[in-house]
Design a protein around this motif. Structure first.
Motif, short mmCIF file in Angstrom:
data_model
loop_
_atom_site.label_atom_id
_atom_site.label_comp_id
_atom_site.label_asym_id
_atom_site.label_seq_id
_atom_site.Cartn_x
_atom_site.Cartn_y
_atom_site.Cartn_z
N LEU A 33 0.84 -1.21 0.00
CA LEU A 33 0.00 0.00 0.00
C LEU A 33 0.87 1.25 0.00
O LEU A 33 0.64 2.18 -0.78
CB LEU A 33 -0.92 0.00 1.22
CG LEU A 33 -1.72 1.29 1.45
CD1 LEU A 33 -2.67 1.55 0.28
CD2 LEU A 33 -2.50 1.21 2.77
N SER A 34 1.87 1.28 0.86
CA SER A 34 2.74 2.45 0.96
C SER A 34 3.47 2.71 -0.36
O SER A 34 3.55 3.86 -0.83
CB SER A 34 3.77 2.24 2.08
OG SER A 34 4.64 3.34 2.17
N SER A 35 4.00 1.65 -0.99
CA SER A 35 4.71 1.80 -2.26
C SER A 35 3.77 2.28 -3.36
O SER A 35 4.13 3.16 -4.16
CB SER A 35 5.34 0.46 -2.67
OG SER A 35 6.28 0.04 -1.71
N TYR A 36 2.56 1.74 -3.36
CA TYR A 36 1.61 2.10 -4.42
C TYR A 36 1.16 3.56 -4.27
O TYR A 36 0.99 4.26 -5.27
CB TYR A 36 0.41 1.17 -4.37
CG TYR A 36 -0.49 1.28 -5.59
CD1 TYR A 36 0.02 1.08 -6.86
CD2 TYR A 36 -1.84 1.59 -5.46
CE1 TYR A 36 -0.80 1.17 -7.98
CE2 TYR A 36 -2.66 1.68 -6.57
CZ TYR A 36 -2.14 1.47 -7.83
OH TYR A 36 -2.94 1.56 -8.93
N ILE A 37 0.99 4.01 -3.05
CA ILE A 37 0.64 5.42 -2.83
C ILE A 37 1.72 6.31 -3.41
O ILE A 37 1.43 7.33 -4.04
CB ILE A 37 0.45 5.70 -1.32
CG1 ILE A 37 -0.83 5.04 -0.80
CG2 ILE A 37 0.40 7.21 -1.05
CD1 ILE A 37 -1.03 5.17 0.69
#
Length: 212
Positions: A33-37
């Motif tokens: 999630l963090s990377s995709y954000i």
């Protein structure tokens, strides 16, 4: 994993802390999630917006919708998601300025006129504008550095040269140009009052500018 989830319509589950309202639980899902954000934050948002608040609402809403397609996030977590997106977008601009704005040619540091190959979504026209903006800022900051060394201005703590260059001191919660997650207290310590002699020097300097 994420691409397959979006194509199949299956969202990656994200657990949210009941008290703090942040992702917790499965580390792999949190990291994804963090990377995709970070990816979504830098793709559709023009690097030449000065602040996140200048980004049009429709683009910000689109970012949230793209993220929500792949992850099980509730509408009430939208503020958190977009808050993280703004942090990652600012960090991206800092990386561009630090690692891509200049290149070493011989013994000199020269401006990189071609848009970064690593980020093909940055159009050359946008990169040209980005260069112009930050080259001017860097030139102004160099002038301030020289003035600080001569004692014409004070550049300490939150009132540092970068803050003067953008005519604004760092506000509570974060520090500019050092990446995300760094607080004012951790970076600068407590904001000590300006000693009288330094205050007078600043007043004298401003008086000179007004006279000129």
């Amino acid at each position: 994993m994420l691409g397959k989830a979006i194509q199949s319509g299956t969202k990656i589950p994200v657990e949210w802390h009941p008290t703090y309202g942040v992702p917790f639980g499965d580390k792999k899902n949190r990291t994804t999630l963090s990377s995709y954000i970070g990816v979504v934050a830098r793709e559709p948002v023009n690097i030449n917006y000065k602040n996140w608040g200048d980004v049009p609402k429709e683009i910000v809403d689109e970012e949230y919708e793209i993220i929500a397609k792949g992850f099980d996030v509730l509408e009430k977590r939208k503020k958190y998601i977009l808050g993280r997106a703004s942090i990652r977008w600012r960090a991206f601009k800092t990386r561009l300025r630090k690692y891509w704005l200049y290149k070493v040619h011989g013994n000199k540091k020269v401006v990189r006129k071609t848009s970064p190959w690593k980020y093909p979504m940055i159009l050359q026209t946008n990169w040209n504008k980005f260069i112009k903006t930050y080259i001017e800022d860097d030139a102004f900051q160099s002038t301030l550095d020289a003035q600080a060394q001569r004692g014409e201005i004070t550049a300490k703590g939150r009132d540092d040269v970068l803050a003067k260059a953008i005519n604004k001191s760092d506000h509570g919660g974060r520090v500019r140009a050092v990446g995300s997650g760094v607080s004012n207290k951790a970076y600068f310590g407590y904001n000590q009052p300006t000693p009288p002699n330094r205050m007078q020097a600043q007043v004298n300097y401003l008086m000179k500018r007004w006279v000129l």
